[in-house]
Design a protein around this motif. Structure first.
Motif, PDB file in Angstrom:
ATOM      1  N   ARG A  90       0.629  -1.059   0.052  1.00  0.00           N
ATOM      2  CA  ARG A  90      -0.141  -0.244  -0.002  1.00  0.00           C
ATOM      3  C   ARG A  90       0.851   1.325  -0.015  1.00  0.00           C
ATOM      4  O   ARG A  90       0.596   2.275  -0.650  1.00  0.00           O
ATOM      5  N   GLN A  92      -8.219  -5.520  -4.891  1.00  0.00           N
ATOM      6  CA  GLN A  92      -9.297  -4.452  -4.535  1.00  0.00           C
ATOM      7  C   GLN A  92      -8.435  -2.968  -4.425  1.00  0.00           C
ATOM      8  O   GLN A  92      -8.997  -2.092  -4.766  1.00  0.00           O
ATOM      9  N   ASP A  93      -7.362  -2.958  -3.523  1.00  0.00           N
ATOM     10  CA  ASP A  93      -6.792  -1.793  -3.247  1.00  0.00           C
ATOM     11  C   ASP A  93      -6.311  -1.041  -4.690  1.00  0.00           C
ATOM     12  O   ASP A  93      -6.388   0.012  -4.845  1.00  0.00           O
ATOM     13  N   SER A  94      -5.815  -2.073  -5.559  1.00  0.00           N
ATOM     14  CA  SER A  94      -5.321  -1.507  -6.864  1.00  0.00           C
ATOM     15  C   SER A  94      -6.499  -0.966  -7.641  1.00  0.00           C
ATOM     16  O   SER A  94      -6.276   0.327  -8.292  1.00  0.00           O
ATOM     17  N   ARG A  95      -7.316  -1.430  -7.861  1.00  0.00           N
ATOM     18  CA  ARG A  95      -8.745  -1.168  -8.212  1.00  0.00           C
ATOM     19  C   ARG A  95      -9.327  -0.017  -7.672  1.00  0.00           C
ATOM     20  O   ARG A  95      -9.548   1.186  -8.612  1.00  0.00           O
ATOM     21  N   ASN A  96      -9.334   0.300  -6.621  1.00  0.00           N
ATOM     22  CA  ASN A  96      -9.599   1.443  -5.973  1.00  0.00           C
ATOM     23  C   ASN A  96      -8.692   2.612  -6.159  1.00  0.00           C
ATOM     24  O   ASN A  96      -9.040   3.713  -6.377  1.00  0.00           O
ATOM     25  N   ALA A  97      -7.323   2.441  -6.602  1.00  0.00           N
ATOM     26  CA  ALA A  97      -6.422   3.175  -6.807  1.00  0.00           C
ATOM     27  C   ALA A  97      -6.271   3.719  -8.250  1.00  0.00           C
ATOM     28  O   ALA A  97      -5.616   4.571  -8.742  1.00  0.00           O
ATOM     29  N   GLY A  98      -7.376   3.167  -9.085  1.00  0.00           N
ATOM     30  CA  GLY A  98      -7.349   3.123 -10.477  1.00  0.00           C
ATOM     31  C   GLY A  98      -6.089   2.454 -11.337  1.00  0.00           C
ATOM     32  O   GLY A  98      -5.828   2.869 -12.381  1.00  0.00           O
ATOM     33  N   LYS A  99      -5.504   1.280 -10.613  1.00  0.00           N
ATOM     34  CA  LYS A  99      -4.557   0.906 -11.234  1.00  0.00           C
ATOM     35  C   LYS A  99      -4.698  -0.306 -11.901  1.00  0.00           C
ATOM     36  O   LYS A  99      -5.342  -1.321 -11.144  1.00  0.00           O
ATOM     37  N   ASN A 124      -7.121  -8.350  -1.468  1.00  0.00           N
ATOM     38  CA  ASN A 124      -6.738  -7.043  -0.941  1.00  0.00           C
ATOM     39  C   ASN A 124      -5.714  -6.151  -1.899  1.00  0.00           C
ATOM     40  O   ASN A 124      -6.011  -5.087  -2.171  1.00  0.00           O
ATOM     41  N   THR A 182      -7.661  -7.059 -13.792  1.00  0.00           N
ATOM     42  CA  THR A 182      -7.754  -6.586 -15.071  1.00  0.00           C
ATOM     43  C   THR A 182      -7.532  -7.471 -16.124  1.00  0.00           C
ATOM     44  O   THR A 182      -8.223  -7.564 -17.218  1.00  0.00           O
TER      45      THR A 182
END
Length: 168
Positions: free
Chosen positions: A70, A99-106, A96, A124
């Motif tokens: 993170r 989900q964290d990557s998707r939330n960050a637009g990565k 995690n 993706t």
């Protein structure tokens, strides 16, 4: 992640000698660093000896790994997950990370391992080879429709945006 052994020390030093940032490396003192030794004769590899363990990270180790992930995520353009099934990428860690990557637009690119691909849900793109995809989807890889069928199954069941199934 690295173990708490001499190989971890040597790898870290070799990376630093090449001016590669090692702040994202995590050492778990109770674990062993994976070492692959190639035996070469007449300029051709004749054997490989692997020293490794495949024990899953415990909750504390997983949280430590995710903390480092993170902290580095904001610097990334994309996240590449290469699963070697050695215990680091548990279902919880992967959930995690994705989900964290998707939330960050990565975007999240995954090279999968194993028979159960549900742990990669939401990535993706997934990049199994034909054999891996056939096994994961319980298909006959000799079928001329195997790649198309596996791709459709993976897209539908895992909520993926893309699947790239290689022939090799």
């Amino acid at each position: 992640s690295l173990g708490g052994d001499q190989e971890a020390f040597e790898l870290t030093n070799a990376l630093e000698d090449q001016n590669i940032d090692t702040t994202g490396l995590i050492r778990f003192e109770e674990k062993r660093t994976c070492v692959k030794t190639r035996v070469v004769a007449h300029k051709q590899q004749v054997a490989r000896v692997d020293l490794e363990e495949s024990t899953e990270l415990n909750q504390t180790e997983s949280e430590q790994l995710l903390g480092v992930f993170r902290a580095k995520l904001g610097m990334a353009d994309a996240v590449v997950v290469s699963d070697y099934a050695k215990g680091t990428l548990t279902a919880s860690v992967l959930e995690n990370v994705i989900q964290d990557s998707r939330n960050a637009g990565k975007p999240v690119l995954v090279d999968p391992k194993g028979r159960d691909y549900t742990k990669y849900r939401g990535a993706t793109i997934l990049t199994p080879n034909k054999h891996e995809a056939a096994v994961a989807c319980k298909l006959d890889e000799r079928s001329p429709e195997c790649v198309v069928q596996a791709g459709e199954i993976l897209l539908k069941e895992l909520g993926l945006t893309n699947v790239l199934i290689t022939e090799g």
